[in-house]
Design a protein around this motif. Structure first.
Motif, PDB file in Angstrom:
ATOM      1  N   ARG A 169       2.117   5.536  -0.968  1.00 58.59           N
ATOM      2  CA  ARG A 169       1.730   6.927  -1.239  1.00 58.59           C
ATOM      3  C   ARG A 169       2.744   7.458  -1.672  1.00 58.59           C
ATOM      4  O   ARG A 169       3.718   7.316  -1.679  1.00 58.59           O
ATOM      5  CB  ARG A 169       1.495   7.391   0.310  1.00 58.59           C
ATOM      6  CG  ARG A 169       1.265   8.933   0.009  1.00 58.59           C
ATOM      7  CD  ARG A 169       0.938   9.595   1.560  1.00 58.59           C
ATOM      8  NE  ARG A 169       0.859  11.136   1.161  1.00 58.59           N
ATOM      9  CZ  ARG A 169       1.384  11.908   1.991  1.00 58.59           C
ATOM     10  NH1 ARG A 169       2.213  11.695   3.029  1.00 58.59           N
ATOM     11  NH2 ARG A 169       1.001  13.287   1.850  1.00 58.59           N
ATOM     12  N   TRP A 229       0.993  -1.337   0.187  1.00 58.67           N
ATOM     13  CA  TRP A 229      -0.068  -0.073  -0.038  1.00 58.67           C
ATOM     14  C   TRP A 229       0.848   1.208  -0.072  1.00 58.67           C
ATOM     15  O   TRP A 229       1.637   1.471   0.995  1.00 58.67           O
ATOM     16  CB  TRP A 229      -0.907  -0.067   1.310  1.00 58.67           C
ATOM     17  CG  TRP A 229      -1.918   1.229   1.399  1.00 58.67           C
ATOM     18  CD1 TRP A 229      -2.368   1.999   0.459  1.00 58.67           C
ATOM     19  CD2 TRP A 229      -2.396   1.575   2.496  1.00 58.67           C
ATOM     20  NE1 TRP A 229      -3.198   2.781   0.933  1.00 58.67           N
ATOM     21  CE2 TRP A 229      -3.270   2.798   2.306  1.00 58.67           C
ATOM     22  CE3 TRP A 229      -2.580   0.926   3.897  1.00 58.67           C
ATOM     23  CZ2 TRP A 229      -3.880   3.361   3.003  1.00 58.67           C
ATOM     24  CZ3 TRP A 229      -3.419   1.548   4.831  1.00 58.67           C
ATOM     25  CH2 TRP A 229      -4.062   2.593   4.344  1.00 58.67           C
ATOM     26  N   MET A 273      -1.185  10.919  -3.797  1.00 58.37           N
ATOM     27  CA  MET A 273      -2.334   9.814  -4.492  1.00 58.37           C
ATOM     28  C   MET A 273      -1.707   8.371  -3.700  1.00 58.37           C
ATOM     29  O   MET A 273      -0.559   8.236  -3.243  1.00 58.37           O
ATOM     30  CB  MET A 273      -2.177   9.279  -5.835  1.00 58.37           C
ATOM     31  CG  MET A 273      -0.878   9.118  -6.531  1.00 58.37           C
ATOM     32  SD  MET A 273      -1.045   9.151  -8.356  1.00 58.37           S
ATOM     33  CE  MET A 273       0.599   8.627  -8.626  1.00 58.37           C
ATOM     34  N   HIS A 274      -2.815   7.560  -3.458  1.00 66.67           N
ATOM     35  CA  HIS A 274      -2.306   6.119  -3.003  1.00 66.67           C
ATOM     36  C   HIS A 274      -2.728   4.920  -3.987  1.00 66.67           C
ATOM     37  O   HIS A 274      -3.531   5.186  -5.032  1.00 66.67           O
ATOM     38  CB  HIS A 274      -3.423   5.984  -1.817  1.00 66.67           C
ATOM     39  CG  HIS A 274      -3.211   6.917  -0.579  1.00 66.67           C
ATOM     40  ND1 HIS A 274      -3.595   8.149  -0.539  1.00 66.67           N
ATOM     41  CD2 HIS A 274      -2.240   6.858   0.449  1.00 66.67           C
ATOM     42  CE1 HIS A 274      -2.941   8.824   0.288  1.00 66.67           C
ATOM     43  NE2 HIS A 274      -2.238   8.009   1.167  1.00 66.67           N
ATOM     44  N   ALA A 275      -1.734   3.946  -3.791  1.00 65.38           N
ATOM     45  CA  ALA A 275      -2.099   2.788  -4.642  1.00 65.38           C
ATOM     46  C   ALA A 275      -1.733   1.446  -3.967  1.00 65.38           C
ATOM     47  O   ALA A 275      -0.771   1.597  -3.147  1.00 65.38           O
ATOM     48  CB  ALA A 275      -1.391   2.929  -6.087  1.00 65.38           C
ATOM     49  N   MET A 333      -5.218   1.970  -8.310  1.00 65.17           N
ATOM     50  CA  MET A 333      -5.090   3.194  -7.677  1.00 65.17           C
ATOM     51  C   MET A 333      -6.325   3.416  -6.850  1.00 65.17           C
ATOM     52  O   MET A 333      -7.557   3.111  -7.241  1.00 65.17           O
ATOM     53  CB  MET A 333      -5.067   4.548  -8.870  1.00 65.17           C
ATOM     54  CG  MET A 333      -4.584   5.688  -8.443  1.00 65.17           C
ATOM     55  SD  MET A 333      -3.991   6.715  -9.780  1.00 65.17           S
ATOM     56  CE  MET A 333      -4.097   8.178  -8.747  1.00 65.17           C
ATOM     57  N   ASP A 334      -6.306   4.389  -5.735  1.00 65.20           N
ATOM     58  CA  ASP A 334      -7.386   4.880  -5.083  1.00 65.20           C
ATOM     59  C   ASP A 334      -8.352   5.554  -5.864  1.00 65.20           C
ATOM     60  O   ASP A 334      -7.818   6.703  -6.675  1.00 65.20           O
ATOM     61  CB  ASP A 334      -6.982   5.759  -4.127  1.00 65.20           C
ATOM     62  CG  ASP A 334      -7.941   6.048  -3.015  1.00 65.20           C
ATOM     63  OD1 ASP A 334      -9.131   6.354  -3.383  1.00 65.20           O
ATOM     64  OD2 ASP A 334      -7.842   5.932  -1.652  1.00 65.20           O
ATOM     65  N   MET A 335      -9.549   5.304  -5.978  1.00 65.78           N
ATOM     66  CA  MET A 335     -10.351   5.817  -6.838  1.00 65.78           C
ATOM     67  C   MET A 335     -10.720   7.576  -6.646  1.00 65.78           C
ATOM     68  O   MET A 335     -10.803   8.160  -7.556  1.00 65.78           O
ATOM     69  CB  MET A 335     -11.700   5.290  -6.960  1.00 65.78           C
ATOM     70  CG  MET A 335     -11.776   3.811  -7.502  1.00 65.78           C
ATOM     71  SD  MET A 335     -11.369   3.983  -9.175  1.00 65.78           S
ATOM     72  CE  MET A 335     -12.644   4.692  -9.861  1.00 65.78           C
ATOM     73  N   ARG A 336     -10.640   7.832  -5.499  1.00 63.52           N
ATOM     74  CA  ARG A 336     -10.879   9.060  -4.846  1.00 63.52           C
ATOM     75  C   ARG A 336      -9.685  10.250  -5.547  1.00 63.52           C
ATOM     76  O   ARG A 336      -9.827  11.250  -5.921  1.00 63.52           O
ATOM     77  CB  ARG A 336     -10.858   9.185  -3.311  1.00 63.52           C
ATOM     78  CG  ARG A 336     -12.189   8.702  -2.861  1.00 63.52           C
ATOM     79  CD  ARG A 336     -12.125   8.837  -1.194  1.00 63.52           C
ATOM     80  NE  ARG A 336     -10.990   8.046  -0.891  1.00 63.52           N
ATOM     81  CZ  ARG A 336     -10.710   7.815   0.202  1.00 63.52           C
ATOM     82  NH1 ARG A 336     -11.256   8.376   1.316  1.00 63.52           N
ATOM     83  NH2 ARG A 336      -9.915   6.920   0.476  1.00 63.52           N
ATOM     84  N   ASP A 337      -8.345   9.351  -5.642  1.00 62.48           N
ATOM     85  CA  ASP A 337      -7.280  10.156  -6.036  1.00 62.48           C
ATOM     86  C   ASP A 337      -7.182  10.383  -7.413  1.00 62.48           C
ATOM     87  O   ASP A 337      -6.987  11.380  -8.078  1.00 62.48           O
ATOM     88  CB  ASP A 337      -6.029   9.465  -5.585  1.00 62.48           C
ATOM     89  CG  ASP A 337      -5.587   9.272  -4.075  1.00 62.48           C
ATOM     90  OD1 ASP A 337      -6.211  10.098  -3.417  1.00 62.48           O
ATOM     91  OD2 ASP A 337      -4.761   8.568  -3.761  1.00 62.48           O
TER      92      ASP A 337
END
Length: 181
Positions: free
Chosen positions: A114, A112, A132-134, A152-156
């Motif tokens: 950042r 995980w 962003m996060h992935a 990837m995090d959808m919000r990012d």
């Protein structure tokens, strides 16, 4: 009385089976643990390459026939990974990577991650700062990376898009309290 006795026996059996003796680790467990440690170390080498731009260690931990499963299709070969490291470092010179958590076994390592820094506006990202996060998932065989996926995090992703997708305002204002559960 029988019910209490049966419950006590089952509880005792569960308790005894959950206890482990560290002195009796099987050869298979040691082998699996060794493979996991080797995979985790190889994954660290790949992460360091992206962090520093130095691809020297890639040859020792990535298979020749490595496949990176990207949103634009599969990218094949270890040299393609090296080119990606160089491209990322050219377009995001100040990129920082932080590993929030790693998990691994004898076949897969996931991290995980950042990522933060400044984009030059290429690679499908808007120009300017990013954070962003992935989840990075890598498959290993014989201690070498053979496949990779990134989630990837959808919000990012939504934050980085130039404009929101159609009907996003409607979705954000939708009253979900009356929906069937």
């Amino acid at each position: 009385m029988k019910k209490i006795l049966i419950a006590a026996c089952v509880g005792l059996a569960c308790f005894c089976s959950s206890c482990t003796d560290t002195g009796t680790t099987s050869t298979t467990e040691k082998k699996d643990n060794s493979a996991m440690e080797k995979n985790m170390a190889a994954n660290d080498v790949i992460s360091k390459a992206f962090e520093t731009g130095d691809v020297k260690g890639i040859d020792s931990v990535v298979a020749d026939d490595f496949v990176d499963h990207t949103d634009h299709g599969d990218v094949n070969g270890r040299d393609s990974l090296k080119a990606m490291v160089n491209m990322v470092h050219t377009m995001m010179k100040d990129m920082k990577m932080e590993t929030l958590h790693n998990l691994g076994d004898d076949e897969y390592v996931s991290g995980w991650m950042r990522y933060s820094g400044t984009s030059d506006g290429s690679m499908g990202m808007p120009k300017g700062p990013f954070d962003m996060h992935a989840i990075e998932l890598t498959k290993f065989k014989d201690g070498k990376a053979v496949e990779h996926w990134s989630f990837m995090d959808m919000r990012d992703m939504m934050k980085m898009m130039q404009s929101p997708p159609p009907n996003m305002d409607k979705m954000n204002k939708m009253d979900t309290s009356k929906m069937k559960k």
